[in-house]
Design a protein around this motif. Structure first.
Motif, PDB file in Angstrom:
ATOM      1  N   THR A   5      17.477  18.319  45.395  1.00 23.72           N
ATOM      2  CA  THR A   5      16.629  17.833  44.311  1.00 23.72           C
ATOM      3  C   THR A   5      15.320  17.298  44.889  1.00 23.72           C
ATOM      4  N   SER A   6      14.377  17.038  44.016  1.00 27.09           N
ATOM      5  CA  SER A   6      13.088  16.511  44.464  1.00 27.09           C
ATOM      6  C   SER A   6      13.097  14.987  44.540  1.00 27.09           C
ATOM      7  N   GLU A   7      14.243  14.354  44.261  1.00 23.29           N
ATOM      8  CA  GLU A   7      14.335  12.890  44.322  1.00 23.29           C
ATOM      9  C   GLU A   7      14.398  12.375  45.754  1.00 23.29           C
TER      10      GLU A   7
END
Length: 75
Positions: free
Chosen positions: A44-46
């Motif tokens: 994810t981009s988190e």
């Protein structure tokens, strides 16, 4: 018969052994800027991998590596 069984077991374990190998990544939470160690590459981009292409084989190696990553030591 035992010899054939031992050969079969040896072959199967040599193929399966890499599947049991662990890998650790030093990642940073995008929002909090806090670094942690994970056993899987983030998808994810988190979180982002901050140790570049380095994949650590043990948690101890990852902890040592995290101390050398500049963005992790500056927080």
């Amino acid at each position: 018969m035992k010899f054939k069984t031992m050969i079969a077991v040896a072959m199967l374990s040599s193929v399966a052994a890499p599947a049991f190998a662990q890998s650790f990544y030093v990642v940073q939470d995008v929002k909090t800027k806090k670094c942690t160690i994970t056993e899987s590459k983030p998808t994810t981009s988190e979180t982002t991998v901050v140790s570049g292409d380095t994949v650590y084989k043990t948690r101890a190696e990852a902890e040592t590596g995290m101390k050398t990553v500049k963005v992790c030591t500056s927080n």
